[in-house]
Design an enzyme around this catalytic site. Structure first.
Site, mmCIF file in Angstrom:
data_model
loop_
_atom_site.group_PDB
_atom_site.id
_atom_site.type_symbol
_atom_site.label_atom_id
_atom_site.label_comp_id
_atom_site.label_asym_id
_atom_site.label_seq_id
_atom_site.Cartn_x
_atom_site.Cartn_y
_atom_site.Cartn_z
ATOM 1 N N ASP A 36 0.871 -1.179 0.000
ATOM 2 C CA ASP A 36 0.000 0.000 0.000
ATOM 3 C C ASP A 36 0.910 1.232 0.000
ATOM 4 O O ASP A 36 2.086 1.146 0.389
ATOM 5 C CB ASP A 36 -0.889 0.014 1.260
ATOM 6 C CG ASP A 36 -2.131 0.888 1.098
ATOM 7 O OD1 ASP A 36 -3.243 0.331 1.013
ATOM 8 O OD2 ASP A 36 -2.003 2.123 1.049
ATOM 9 N N ASP A 50 3.685 2.630 -4.179
ATOM 10 C CA ASP A 50 2.801 3.591 -4.844
ATOM 11 C C ASP A 50 2.605 3.080 -6.270
ATOM 12 O O ASP A 50 3.545 3.057 -7.066
ATOM 13 C CB ASP A 50 3.481 4.974 -4.841
ATOM 14 C CG ASP A 50 2.672 6.022 -5.582
ATOM 15 O OD1 ASP A 50 1.642 5.669 -6.215
ATOM 16 O OD2 ASP A 50 3.072 7.191 -5.547
ATOM 17 N N TYR A 140 -14.618 8.665 -10.830
ATOM 18 C CA TYR A 140 -14.464 7.283 -10.367
ATOM 19 C C TYR A 140 -15.089 6.310 -11.380
ATOM 20 O O TYR A 140 -14.456 5.347 -11.809
ATOM 21 C CB TYR A 140 -15.142 7.144 -9.010
ATOM 22 C CG TYR A 140 -15.151 5.751 -8.422
ATOM 23 C CD1 TYR A 140 -13.975 5.114 -8.056
ATOM 24 C CD2 TYR A 140 -16.361 5.068 -8.203
ATOM 25 C CE1 TYR A 140 -13.993 3.845 -7.480
ATOM 26 C CE2 TYR A 140 -16.388 3.811 -7.624
ATOM 27 C CZ TYR A 140 -15.198 3.199 -7.270
ATOM 28 O OH TYR A 140 -15.220 1.939 -6.708
ATOM 29 N N LYS A 144 -13.321 3.489 -13.684
ATOM 30 C CA LYS A 144 -13.668 2.081 -13.482
ATOM 31 C C LYS A 144 -14.122 1.441 -14.794
ATOM 32 O O LYS A 144 -13.805 0.290 -15.089
ATOM 33 C CB LYS A 144 -14.768 1.956 -12.423
ATOM 34 C CG LYS A 144 -14.268 2.194 -11.030
ATOM 35 C CD LYS A 144 -13.556 0.947 -10.520
ATOM 36 C CE LYS A 144 -12.411 1.256 -9.639
ATOM 37 N NZ LYS A 144 -11.589 0.101 -9.319
HETATM 38 P P1 NAD Z 1 -10.090 1.771 0.050
HETATM 39 O O1 NAD Z 1 -10.178 3.207 -0.291
HETATM 40 O O2 NAD Z 1 -10.587 1.319 1.356
HETATM 41 O O3 NAD Z 1 -8.584 1.277 -0.091
HETATM 42 C C1 NAD Z 1 -7.776 1.659 -1.156
HETATM 43 C C2 NAD Z 1 -6.348 1.578 -0.721
HETATM 44 O O4 NAD Z 1 -5.550 2.036 -1.808
HETATM 45 C C3 NAD Z 1 -6.029 2.457 0.495
HETATM 46 O O5 NAD Z 1 -5.447 1.683 1.528
HETATM 47 C C4 NAD Z 1 -5.046 3.487 -0.050
HETATM 48 O O6 NAD Z 1 -4.011 3.827 0.869
HETATM 49 C C5 NAD Z 1 -4.482 2.749 -1.246
HETATM 50 N N1 NAD Z 1 -3.914 3.639 -2.251
HETATM 51 C C6 NAD Z 1 -4.371 4.845 -2.664
HETATM 52 N N2 NAD Z 1 -3.531 5.365 -3.580
HETATM 53 C C7 NAD Z 1 -2.547 4.473 -3.764
HETATM 54 C C8 NAD Z 1 -1.400 4.434 -4.582
HETATM 55 N N3 NAD Z 1 -1.077 5.449 -5.389
HETATM 56 N N4 NAD Z 1 -0.618 3.329 -4.529
HETATM 57 C C9 NAD Z 1 -0.913 2.308 -3.687
HETATM 58 N N5 NAD Z 1 -1.962 2.300 -2.878
HETATM 59 C C10 NAD Z 1 -2.782 3.366 -2.915
HETATM 60 O O7 NAD Z 1 -10.801 0.976 -1.143
HETATM 61 P P2 NAD Z 1 -11.470 -0.465 -1.109
HETATM 62 O O8 NAD Z 1 -12.872 -0.266 -0.681
HETATM 63 O O9 NAD Z 1 -10.627 -1.421 -0.392
HETATM 64 O O10 NAD Z 1 -11.528 -0.767 -2.674
HETATM 65 C C11 NAD Z 1 -10.649 -1.632 -3.328
HETATM 66 C C12 NAD Z 1 -11.125 -1.813 -4.756
HETATM 67 O O11 NAD Z 1 -12.463 -2.296 -4.754
HETATM 68 C C13 NAD Z 1 -11.150 -0.512 -5.568
HETATM 69 O O12 NAD Z 1 -10.784 -0.793 -6.894
HETATM 70 C C14 NAD Z 1 -12.589 -0.091 -5.517
HETATM 71 O O13 NAD Z 1 -12.948 0.670 -6.636
HETATM 72 C C15 NAD Z 1 -13.277 -1.430 -5.531
HETATM 73 N N6 NAD Z 1 -14.630 -1.350 -4.970
HETATM 74 C C16 NAD Z 1 -14.827 -1.149 -3.638
HETATM 75 C C17 NAD Z 1 -16.128 -1.066 -3.154
HETATM 76 C C18 NAD Z 1 -16.425 -0.862 -1.696
HETATM 77 O O14 NAD Z 1 -17.595 -0.665 -1.342
HETATM 78 N N7 NAD Z 1 -15.418 -0.906 -0.813
HETATM 79 C C19 NAD Z 1 -17.216 -1.168 -4.037
HETATM 80 C C20 NAD Z 1 -16.961 -1.316 -5.387
HETATM 81 C C21 NAD Z 1 -15.666 -1.431 -5.846
HETATM 82 C C1 AKB Z 2 -18.214 3.840 -3.576
HETATM 83 O O1 AKB Z 2 -19.284 4.159 -3.034
HETATM 84 O O2 AKB Z 2 -17.468 4.622 -4.180
HETATM 85 C C2 AKB Z 2 -17.846 2.386 -3.549
HETATM 86 C C3 AKB Z 2 -18.360 1.726 -4.771
HETATM 87 C C4 AKB Z 2 -19.755 1.232 -4.815
HETATM 88 O O3 AKB Z 2 -17.666 1.625 -5.739
HETATM 89 N N1 AKB Z 2 -18.331 1.795 -2.354
#
Ligand code: NAD
Ligand code: AKB
Length: 317
Positions: A36, A50, A140, A144
């Protein structure tokens, strides 16, 4: 060869913080490399990475002989509207770096979660199929959708095994969500357990598809392990467990906390929620890799409250 060395990017986030122990249980601790941009002190395996730094991505993939990537590093919908430039850089340049490094290093599988964010106001609202009008209106969502297309491109053009699914809003209690529109669901349950009331940033009737984290982890593993010959889709599977409005969640929580109160004060996230569908058709995931979620709204709420309280509860607790 896959699953011998598994790199998880964005491993400190809502999903990554649970996917890392989950994959460690399934494949063994020494096979999982959490990374991360924010370094975790709790896990000595953590690598600071990163994903927007191409050389750094190459270095980690080469050094650890990575054969599988779960690419979770991203900027979510609400944070992305506050900083679209950052969302573009992390979600597009970061993904490009991961794909390029995967190609160069013959990585066997790259998992890239997508989102209901790919949909937009022109998308039908209910039982939305995979192939439909998308036209997202957030940075976003645009990133995506492009990520899905990029994954398909790297597969058809270069043979890279890129796979992904469109997560709905995810509900979990271990790590707070990272700046999304569906975060209200987690916040509402947490505030109720703390004995507080909650000011919701969405309207009470904003219906969105949701899923509990154990089903999300299970779906990632199922798709990662799916037989290639069964896949007609690759990067854009719809998945969902249940659809819920803030009011319905409030009502469910009140079964445990009858005096819990929610007030509704929609902010800029309402427009994002309004552009997303209320329910999805997840039949391709069922047909192509046997997706079956276990947690209903009722089961999710009970498990969340139970875990947040640190003990099992009954509805009348
Ligand atoms: P999150 O925001 O909780 O975690 C993302 C992580 O990425 C964070 O720990 C952040 O520090 C890290 N990050 C940010 N910039 C970075 C960089 N430049 N290099 C390395 N790390 C970096 O997100 P999440 O909820 O765990 O989501 C993970 C994936 O799942 C994403 O692709 C998101 O679009 C997708 N997603 C999540 C949800 C949800 O509800 N959580 C829903 C749909 C899709
Ligand atoms: C958000 O709300 O951005 C996420 C997603 C549905 O992608 N939880």
């Amino acid at each position: 060869m896959t699953f011998e060395k598994i790199l998880v990017t964005g491993a400190g986030g809502q999903i990554g913080s649970e996917l890392v122990p989950f994959l460690s249980d399934v494949f063994g601790k020494d096979r999982v490399i959490p990374s991360d941009i924010r370094l975790s002190t709790a896990d000595s395996r953590f690598v600071k990475l990163d994903v927007t730094d191409r050389a750094a991505v190459d270095l980690v993939v080469e050094k650890h002989k990575v054969d599988t990537v779960f690419h979770l590093a991203a900027i979510l919908s609400a944070s992305g509207e506050k900083n679209p430039e950052l969302a573009y850089r992390v979600n597009i340049s970061g993904l490009y770096n991961v794909f390029e490094s995967a190609l160069k290093n013959k990585v066997g599988l790259v998992m890239t979660p997508s989102s209901i964010g790919v949909f937009g106001p022109d998308t039908p609202k209910e039982n939305v199929p995979i192939e439909t009008i998308t036209r997202p209106v957030t940075m976003y969502g645009i990133t995506k959708l492009m990520a899905e297309y990029l994954g398909n491109y790297y597969h058809s053009r270069f043979g890279l095994n890129a796979r992904g699914l469109r997560f709905p809003g995810l509900i979990s209690y271990k790590t707070p969500p990272g700046g999304g529109t569906t975060d209200y669901s987690v916040e509402m349950i947490i505030e109720a357990v703390k004995g507080k009331n909650y000011a919701c940033f969405l309207k009470e009737d904003s219906k969105l598809p949701m899923m509990y984290m154990p089903d999300a982890l299970d779906s990632l593993l199922k798709l990662a392990e799916a037989e290639d010959s069964r896949l007609k889709h690759r990067t854009d599977f719809n998945i969902t467990s249940f659809s819920v409005t803030p009011k319905q969640l409030e009502t469910e929580i009140k079964r445990y906390y009858p005096s819990f109160e929610v007030t509704y004060h929609p902010d800029f996230r309402q427009a994002i929620a309004d552009s997303w569908p209320g329910s999805l058709d997840a039949s391709a995931a069922v047909q192509e890799w046997d997706f079956h979620p276990n947690f209903s709204l009722q089961a999710t709420t009970m498990d969340m409250i139970s875990n947040l309280r640190g003990k099992q509860i009954s509805q009348t607790a």
